[in-house]
Design a protein around this motif. Structure first.
Motif, PDB file in Angstrom:
ATOM      1  N   ALA A 182      18.983   7.748   1.992  1.00 13.35           N
ATOM      2  CA  ALA A 182      19.455   6.857   0.923  1.00 13.35           C
ATOM      3  C   ALA A 182      18.594   5.607   0.814  1.00 13.35           C
ATOM      4  O   ALA A 182      18.352   5.107  -0.292  1.00 13.35           O
ATOM      5  N   LEU A 183      18.103   5.116   1.942  1.00 12.47           N
ATOM      6  CA  LEU A 183      17.319   3.875   1.960  1.00 12.47           C
ATOM      7  C   LEU A 183      15.828   4.156   2.044  1.00 12.47           C
ATOM      8  O   LEU A 183      15.071   3.354   2.591  1.00 12.47           O
ATOM      9  N   ARG A 184      15.386   5.255   1.464  1.00 16.13           N
ATOM     10  CA  ARG A 184      13.991   5.648   1.689  1.00 16.13           C
ATOM     11  C   ARG A 184      12.998   4.609   1.167  1.00 16.13           C
ATOM     12  O   ARG A 184      11.909   4.462   1.723  1.00 16.13           O
ATOM     13  N   GLY A 185      13.341   3.858   0.114  1.00 15.80           N
ATOM     14  CA  GLY A 185      12.437   2.805  -0.344  1.00 15.80           C
ATOM     15  C   GLY A 185      12.242   1.733   0.706  1.00 15.80           C
ATOM     16  O   GLY A 185      11.117   1.261   0.943  1.00 15.80           O
ATOM     17  N   LEU A 186      13.324   1.349   1.369  1.00 12.30           N
ATOM     18  CA  LEU A 186      13.238   0.346   2.428  1.00 12.30           C
ATOM     19  C   LEU A 186      12.557   0.913   3.670  1.00 12.30           C
ATOM     20  O   LEU A 186      11.851   0.192   4.384  1.00 12.30           O
ATOM     21  N   VAL A 187      12.761   2.203   3.916  1.00 10.92           N
ATOM     22  CA  VAL A 187      12.070   2.859   5.040  1.00 10.92           C
ATOM     23  C   VAL A 187      10.561   2.858   4.793  1.00 10.92           C
ATOM     24  O   VAL A 187       9.767   2.594   5.711  1.00 10.92           O
ATOM     25  N   VAL A 188      10.154   3.122   3.555  1.00 12.82           N
ATOM     26  CA  VAL A 188       8.728   3.087   3.209  1.00 12.82           C
ATOM     27  C   VAL A 188       8.180   1.682   3.439  1.00 12.82           C
ATOM     28  O   VAL A 188       7.090   1.502   4.015  1.00 12.82           O
ATOM     29  N   TRP A 189       8.898   0.672   2.990  1.00 16.79           N
ATOM     30  CA  TRP A 189       8.476  -0.719   3.173  1.00 16.79           C
ATOM     31  C   TRP A 189       8.246  -1.024   4.653  1.00 16.79           C
ATOM     32  O   TRP A 189       7.202  -1.551   5.042  1.00 16.79           O
ATOM     33  N   ALA A 190       9.219  -0.679   5.491  1.00 15.10           N
ATOM     34  CA  ALA A 190       9.097  -0.961   6.916  1.00 15.10           C
ATOM     35  C   ALA A 190       7.967  -0.158   7.554  1.00 15.10           C
ATOM     36  O   ALA A 190       7.251  -0.665   8.431  1.00 15.10           O
ATOM     37  N   THR A 191       7.791   1.086   7.117  1.00 16.89           N
ATOM     38  CA  THR A 191       6.714   1.912   7.664  1.00 16.89           C
ATOM     39  C   THR A 191       5.360   1.314   7.341  1.00 16.89           C
ATOM     40  O   THR A 191       4.443   1.289   8.185  1.00 16.89           O
ATOM     41  N   LEU A 192       5.191   0.819   6.121  1.00 16.12           N
ATOM     42  CA  LEU A 192       3.930   0.182   5.746  1.00 16.12           C
ATOM     43  C   LEU A 192       3.711  -1.108   6.535  1.00 16.12           C
ATOM     44  O   LEU A 192       2.576  -1.457   6.858  1.00 16.12           O
ATOM     45  N   ALA A 193       4.796  -1.811   6.854  1.00 15.16           N
ATOM     46  CA  ALA A 193       4.664  -3.072   7.582  1.00 15.16           C
ATOM     47  C   ALA A 193       4.115  -2.865   8.989  1.00 15.16           C
ATOM     48  O   ALA A 193       3.367  -3.714   9.491  1.00 15.16           O
ATOM     49  N   VAL A 194       4.482  -1.763   9.636  1.00 14.02           N
ATOM     50  CA  VAL A 194       4.005  -1.545  11.007  1.00 14.02           C
ATOM     51  C   VAL A 194       2.637  -0.879  11.047  1.00 14.02           C
ATOM     52  O   VAL A 194       2.023  -0.778  12.100  1.00 14.02           O
ATOM     53  N   ARG A 195       2.147  -0.467   9.881  1.00  7.84           N
ATOM     54  CA  ARG A 195       0.817   0.138   9.808  1.00  7.84           C
ATOM     55  C   ARG A 195      -0.242  -0.957   9.824  1.00  7.84           C
ATOM     56  O   ARG A 195      -0.151  -1.939   9.109  1.00  7.84           O
ATOM     57  N   ARG A 196      -1.269  -0.781  10.612  1.00  3.88           N
ATOM     58  CA  ARG A 196      -2.304  -1.798  10.729  1.00  3.88           C
ATOM     59  C   ARG A 196      -3.417  -1.550   9.707  1.00  3.88           C
ATOM     60  O   ARG A 196      -4.079  -0.516   9.742  1.00  3.88           O
ATOM     61  N   PRO A 197      -3.660  -2.506   8.779  1.00  2.24           N
ATOM     62  CA  PRO A 197      -4.780  -2.329   7.854  1.00  2.24           C
ATOM     63  C   PRO A 197      -6.109  -2.448   8.590  1.00  2.24           C
ATOM     64  O   PRO A 197      -6.217  -3.143   9.611  1.00  2.24           O
ATOM     65  N   ARG A 198      -7.116  -1.776   8.054  1.00  2.00           N
ATOM     66  CA  ARG A 198      -8.432  -1.825   8.677  1.00  2.00           C
ATOM     67  C   ARG A 198      -9.269  -2.919   8.027  1.00  2.00           C
ATOM     68  O   ARG A 198      -9.436  -2.947   6.812  1.00  2.00           O
ATOM     69  N   ALA A 199      -9.791  -3.814   8.838  1.00  2.00           N
ATOM     70  CA  ALA A 199     -10.587  -4.921   8.308  1.00  2.00           C
ATOM     71  C   ALA A 199     -11.849  -4.393   7.643  1.00  2.00           C
ATOM     72  O   ALA A 199     -12.500  -3.463   8.136  1.00  2.00           O
ATOM     73  N   GLY A 200     -12.212  -5.000   6.490  1.00  2.00           N
ATOM     74  CA  GLY A 200     -13.446  -4.642   5.808  1.00  2.00           C
ATOM     75  C   GLY A 200     -13.418  -3.297   5.121  1.00  2.00           C
ATOM     76  O   GLY A 200     -14.469  -2.760   4.779  1.00  2.00           O
ATOM     77  N   ALA A 201     -12.249  -2.718   4.901  1.00  3.26           N
ATOM     78  CA  ALA A 201     -12.173  -1.405   4.248  1.00  3.26           C
ATOM     79  C   ALA A 201     -11.061  -1.423   3.205  1.00  3.26           C
ATOM     80  O   ALA A 201     -10.165  -0.595   3.220  1.00  3.26           O
ATOM     81  N   ALA A 202     -11.144  -2.380   2.284  1.00  4.63           N
ATOM     82  CA  ALA A 202     -10.046  -2.614   1.347  1.00  4.63           C
ATOM     83  C   ALA A 202      -9.741  -1.388   0.488  1.00  4.63           C
ATOM     84  O   ALA A 202      -8.582  -1.018   0.310  1.00  4.63           O
ATOM     85  N   ARG A 203     -10.777  -0.738  -0.062  1.00  2.00           N
ATOM     86  CA  ARG A 203     -10.520   0.401  -0.947  1.00  2.00           C
ATOM     87  C   ARG A 203      -9.940   1.569  -0.176  1.00  2.00           C
ATOM     88  O   ARG A 203      -8.962   2.195  -0.598  1.00  2.00           O
TER      89      ARG A 203
END
Length: 229
Positions: free
Chosen positions: A186-207
């Motif tokens: 039911a809360l899959r939108g909020l689950v997606v938000w939290a999942t993206l928050a714990v994912r580490r972006p890679r520096a210098g690889a914006a695209r």
């Protein structure tokens, strides 16, 4: 009269955009309205805004949150939100914690202090979860009148976004895993938000990172649809 369509959050909103995108269709317009109101309120506390203007904006939103609770809002977004909640069989949401949170941030900007102490981070997270996550979850699910687990997820998410660390990432993952399968779906939108928050972006690889963000959001939504976080 039907409620006019509410613009979704822009793609530049990052995880908030994906939270809206993967929210069940029945709650998507209300989610857009809540995120837009959050943006309006928190913009009142942004650094560089004239102090008197910031206080005037915050004072107005504090009064508007009270009017919304009384079902007599004035702002177009709040009027639309009231209609959407009533249409869902819900009372108007209590957004009063959001102006309170913005006022706390404004005070810190004024004082010019350093890193936010952990007890203040936790207090901010509690306000944010009450003012935003509680109504978002209410729109998305009628499974339970007990919002405990969704509020715990909201608190953990805000702590991690405000002061990210290995400890906050672990707490956020644990809050995700604590959601029972029906609530995860039911809360899959909020689950997606939290999942993206714990994912580490890679520096210098914006695209490449933007592509990975899309992929991560899609996978998280698919897992949530199956009741898995």
């Amino acid at each position: 009269m039907s409620t006019p369509a509410i613009a979704p959050p822009p793609r530049s909103a990052g995880a908030r955009f994906f939270a809206w995108l993967y929210t069940p269709a029945i709650a998507r317009e209300g989610t857009a309205a809540l995120l837009a109101i959050e943006h309006e309120i928190m913009a009142s506390a942004r650094e560089g805004l004239d102090h008197s203007v910031a206080h005037a904006r915050l004072g107005w939103w504090q009064e508007e949150a009270v009017r919304l609770c009384a079902s007599i809002p004035q702002h177009p977004l709040a009027i639309a939100l009231r209609k959407l909640f009533l249409a869902a069989g819900l009372p108007p949401p209590d957004l009063r914690p959001l102006p309170e949170l913005a006022a706390r941030r404004l005070a810190r900007h004024t004082l010019g202090r350093g890193p936010v102490p952990q007890d203040e981070v936790r207090a901010d997270a509690a306000l944010w979860a009450e003012g935003l996550f509680r109504p978002l979850a209410a729109l998305a699910t009628s499974l339970s009148t007990d919002p405990g687990r969704s509020l715990a997820l909201g608190r953990a998410l805000h702590v991690h976004e405000l002061a990210p660390s290995e400890l906050s990432a672990t707490a956020l993952r644990e809050a995700l895993q604590a959601l029972p399968a029906p609530l995860t779906t039911a809360l899959r939108g909020l689950v997606v938000w939290a999942t993206l928050a714990v994912r580490r972006p890679r520096a210098g690889a914006a695209r490449l990172d933007a592509l990975a963000e899309n992929w991560t959001a899609w996978r998280a939504a698919r897992r949530a649809q199956r009741g898995r976080s």
